[in-house]
Design a protein around this motif. Structure first.
Motif, mmCIF file in Angstrom:
data_model
loop_
_atom_site.group_PDB
_atom_site.id
_atom_site.type_symbol
_atom_site.label_atom_id
_atom_site.label_comp_id
_atom_site.label_asym_id
_atom_site.label_seq_id
_atom_site.Cartn_x
_atom_site.Cartn_y
_atom_site.Cartn_z
ATOM 1 N N LEU A 120 1.006 -1.163 -0.206
ATOM 2 C CA LEU A 120 -0.152 0.060 0.078
ATOM 3 C C LEU A 120 0.927 1.357 -0.137
ATOM 4 O O LEU A 120 1.806 1.221 0.761
ATOM 5 C CB LEU A 120 -0.930 -0.018 1.143
ATOM 6 C CG LEU A 120 -1.825 -1.307 1.490
ATOM 7 C CD1 LEU A 120 -2.594 -1.079 2.821
ATOM 8 C CD2 LEU A 120 -2.748 -1.206 0.234
ATOM 9 N N PHE A 121 0.865 2.098 -1.165
ATOM 10 C CA PHE A 121 1.757 3.128 -1.220
ATOM 11 C C PHE A 121 0.933 4.340 -0.749
ATOM 12 O O PHE A 121 -0.087 4.659 -1.203
ATOM 13 C CB PHE A 121 2.114 3.363 -2.665
ATOM 14 C CG PHE A 121 2.954 2.219 -3.097
ATOM 15 C CD1 PHE A 121 4.426 2.135 -2.699
ATOM 16 C CD2 PHE A 121 2.452 1.092 -3.855
ATOM 17 C CE1 PHE A 121 5.063 1.105 -3.183
ATOM 18 C CE2 PHE A 121 3.656 0.168 -4.237
ATOM 19 C CZ PHE A 121 4.517 0.034 -4.008
ATOM 20 N N TYR A 122 1.760 5.134 0.049
ATOM 21 C CA TYR A 122 1.341 6.373 0.658
ATOM 22 C C TYR A 122 2.209 7.624 0.231
ATOM 23 O O TYR A 122 3.303 7.363 0.092
ATOM 24 C CB TYR A 122 1.094 6.364 2.100
ATOM 25 C CG TYR A 122 -0.175 5.644 2.456
ATOM 26 C CD1 TYR A 122 -1.291 6.227 2.777
ATOM 27 C CD2 TYR A 122 -0.122 4.220 2.739
ATOM 28 C CE1 TYR A 122 -2.462 5.431 3.340
ATOM 29 C CE2 TYR A 122 -0.998 3.355 3.221
ATOM 30 C CZ TYR A 122 -2.410 4.037 3.402
ATOM 31 O OH TYR A 122 -3.453 3.272 3.977
ATOM 32 N N ARG A 123 1.472 8.848 0.157
ATOM 33 C CA ARG A 123 2.277 9.686 -0.214
ATOM 34 C C ARG A 123 1.570 11.097 0.736
ATOM 35 O O ARG A 123 0.745 11.271 1.022
ATOM 36 C CB ARG A 123 1.831 10.139 -1.475
ATOM 37 C CG ARG A 123 2.453 11.654 -2.087
ATOM 38 C CD ARG A 123 2.260 11.878 -3.553
ATOM 39 N NE ARG A 123 1.057 12.145 -3.722
ATOM 40 C CZ ARG A 123 0.448 12.043 -5.049
ATOM 41 N NH1 ARG A 123 1.311 12.015 -6.197
ATOM 42 N NH2 ARG A 123 -0.992 12.414 -5.150
ATOM 43 N N ASN A 124 2.794 11.776 1.102
ATOM 44 C CA ASN A 124 2.594 13.298 1.651
ATOM 45 C C ASN A 124 3.616 14.343 1.244
ATOM 46 O O ASN A 124 4.459 14.403 1.649
ATOM 47 C CB ASN A 124 2.966 12.861 3.174
ATOM 48 C CG ASN A 124 2.349 14.167 4.125
ATOM 49 O OD1 ASN A 124 1.839 15.102 3.605
ATOM 50 N ND2 ASN A 124 2.901 13.945 5.302
ATOM 51 N N GLY A 125 2.893 15.120 0.348
ATOM 52 C CA GLY A 125 3.546 16.053 -0.570
ATOM 53 C C GLY A 125 4.567 15.117 -1.322
ATOM 54 O O GLY A 125 4.379 14.358 -2.192
ATOM 55 N N GLU A 126 5.990 15.517 -1.131
ATOM 56 C CA GLU A 126 6.931 14.861 -1.781
ATOM 57 C C GLU A 126 7.448 13.504 -1.323
ATOM 58 O O GLU A 126 8.205 12.825 -1.853
ATOM 59 C CB GLU A 126 8.276 15.770 -1.825
ATOM 60 C CG GLU A 126 7.960 17.097 -2.524
ATOM 61 C CD GLU A 126 7.624 16.683 -4.063
ATOM 62 O OE1 GLU A 126 8.444 15.864 -4.322
ATOM 63 O OE2 GLU A 126 7.054 17.541 -4.500
ATOM 64 N N ARG A 127 7.024 13.035 0.016
ATOM 65 C CA ARG A 127 7.298 11.978 0.541
ATOM 66 C C ARG A 127 6.318 10.778 0.167
ATOM 67 O O ARG A 127 5.364 11.066 0.457
ATOM 68 C CB ARG A 127 7.760 12.115 2.129
ATOM 69 C CG ARG A 127 8.277 11.040 2.762
ATOM 70 C CD ARG A 127 8.192 11.254 4.405
ATOM 71 N NE ARG A 127 8.424 10.022 5.055
ATOM 72 C CZ ARG A 127 9.234 9.168 5.037
ATOM 73 N NH1 ARG A 127 10.515 9.726 4.238
ATOM 74 N NH2 ARG A 127 9.447 7.936 5.644
#
Lengths: 157, 186
Positions: A85-92
Motif C-alpha cells: 500500500l503506497f502512501y504519499r505526503n507531498g514529496e514523501r
C-alpha cells in the motif's frame, strides 16, 4: 484452543564473555501506557545492572496478542504474496506491506487484473480510509509523520 | 558472475527527473518485490540514506501502479476533438469514463485524416467562408444562401446617384440625404 491473555513484555537481553545469552522478561498489562512502560524499564534497568556480571545488550518492548483459534485460508501465503500500500505526503512516499492479501480485492479486468487493488470495491475503499486514518498518528523512525494520502495498492510476489 | 546483494549505497537525493517508459503491467508484482527488498535498511549507508531511498522506491512502486499512458492518449484525443470542432466544425458526442476498461468513445470517430466541411458555420473555416461570401456579395453581387440580394455595393450607390440626379433638389437637400445614407451605413 488456549488463547493467552494479551500482555506487554519488557525484555532485557544479556550477553556474557563466552557469548552466552540470557533473556529476562517482565510482563505488564496489555493496555499499559508507553510512559509507564518506559518508567518501569528505566527503574528496573538501574536496579538490575549492578547485580549482573554480564552486559545488557538489548532492551525490547513487545505487545503480545495471540489469536490461534482461527484457520488461515488454504490459498493464502505469507511468504509468497504481499500487498503493498503506497502512501504519499507531498514529496514523501512510504509503503505499508500486508501479508497474504485476499485475491477477491484485486482488479478483475484490464491490464492490472489480479495485480492492482480494486478501488471500486466498497470494502477496499472502507479499509483504505480506516487505515489512512489510523496512520495519521504514526511517526516514522526519522520523526516524520507517516504519509497518509493513499496512492495505490498492488500485489508483491 | 556474482553480486554482493548487501552492497551499501548512498541514496540519490531529490530533485528527481521523470521519464515516460514502456512497461509491461504483468511484471508489476515482481518489480514491486525488488523495490521492497531494496527498501531494507541494510542496503543503505546511513539512516538518512535509508529514509531517502525508501521514499524514492515507494514512489517508483506507486507509479508503476498508476500508469499515465491512457491519460496522455485521452488528452491528445481531447485536443484533436477541440481542434476538429473549431477548425472543421465537426461536433462529437463522447461516452465512457476514459479507463482502459471503459475507454472514451467518440461519435463520429476521430478521423485518421482531416475532413473539411467549409460550410459548417461554427468552424473557423466556416466563418471565414461566410465572410468571403459576404464580401463577394457586397462587392460583386454574388449570391449565396446567406446573401440573396444580387445588388452589389457599387450598384446601390449608382442607384442612389441616379435618383438624386433625377430630382430637382438643391445642394443642401442632397447633402442632407447623403448624411442620412452615411448614418445608415455607419
Amino acid at each position: 484452543m488456549y488463547v493467552p491473555v494479551p500482555t506487554m513484555a519488557l525484555e532485557w537481553h544479556a550477553t556474557d564473555r563466552d557469548e552466552g545469552r540470557a533473556l529476562t522478561t517482565m510482563r505488564l498489562p496489555f493496555a499499559v501506557s508507553t510512559a509507564d512502560a518506559d518508567s518501569v524499564t528505566t527503574e528496573l534497568h538501574a536496579v538490575m545492572s549492578p547485580l549482573l556480571n554480564c552486559v545488557i545488550t538489548r532492551v525490547g518492548w513487545r505487545w503480545i496478542f495471540r489469536n490461534d483459534d482461527t484457520e488461515p485460508a488454504e490459498t493464502g501465503s505469507n511468504t509468497q504474496v504481499l500487498l503493498a500500500l503506497f502512501y504519499r505526503n507531498g514529496e514523501r512516499y512510504d509503503a505499508f506491506y500486508l501479508p497474504a492479501p485476499n485475491p477477491d480485492y484485486f482488479e478483475t479486468t484490464g491490464p492490472y487484473a489480479g495485480i492492482r487493488l480494486d478501488m471500486s470495491n466498497p470494502t477496499v475503499v472502507s479499509a483504505i480510509e480506516a487505515l489512512s486514518s489510523a496512520l495519521e498518528a504514526v511517526v516514522t523512525p526519522s520523526g516524520d509523520p507517516f504519509p497518509t494520502e493513499f496512492v495505490a495498492g498492488g500485489k508483491v510476489i | 558472475m556474482s553480486i554482493n546483494i548487501v552492497n551499501k549505497a548512498d541514496a540519490p537525493e531529490p530533485p528527481y527527473i521523470c521519464e515516460l517508459v514502456s512497461y509491461q503491467p504483468e511484471a508489476t508484482p515482481f518489480v514491486l518485490y525488488g523495490l521492497w527488498l531494496k527498501s531494507q535498511k541494510y542496503f543503505w549507508n546511513s539512516p538518512a540514506d535509508w529514509e531517502t531511498a525508501k521514499s524514492l522506491l515507494a514512489q517508483v512502486g506507486s507509479e508503476l501502479l498508476m500508469p499515465c499512458g491512457i491519460d496522455i492518449v485521452n488528452g491528445l484525443d481531447r485536443i484533436y476533438n477541440l481542434l476538429d470542432v473549431r477548425l472543421a466544425g465537426i461536433e462529437r458526442t463522447v461516452t465512457g469514463s476514459g479507463t482502459s476498461d471503459d475507454p472514451f468513445v467518440y461519435d463520429p470517430i476521430l478521423y485518421q485524416t482531416p475532413e473539411i466541411f467549409d460550410d459548417e458555420p461554427i468552424s473557423l473555416i466556416g466563418l471565414a467562408t461566410t465572410g468571403k461570401r459576404a464580401w463577394k456579395n457586397l462587392l460583386d453581387g454574388v449570391t449565396s444562401p446567406d446573401f440573396a440580394d444580387s445588388r452589389s455595393f457599387r450598384d446601390q450607390l449608382e442607384a442612389i446617384r441616379a435618383i438624386l440626379a433625377d430630382t430637382e433638389l438643391d445642394g443642401d437637400e442632397i447633402e442632407g440625404i447623403l448624411n442620412l445614407i452615411l448614418l445608415a451605413l455607419a
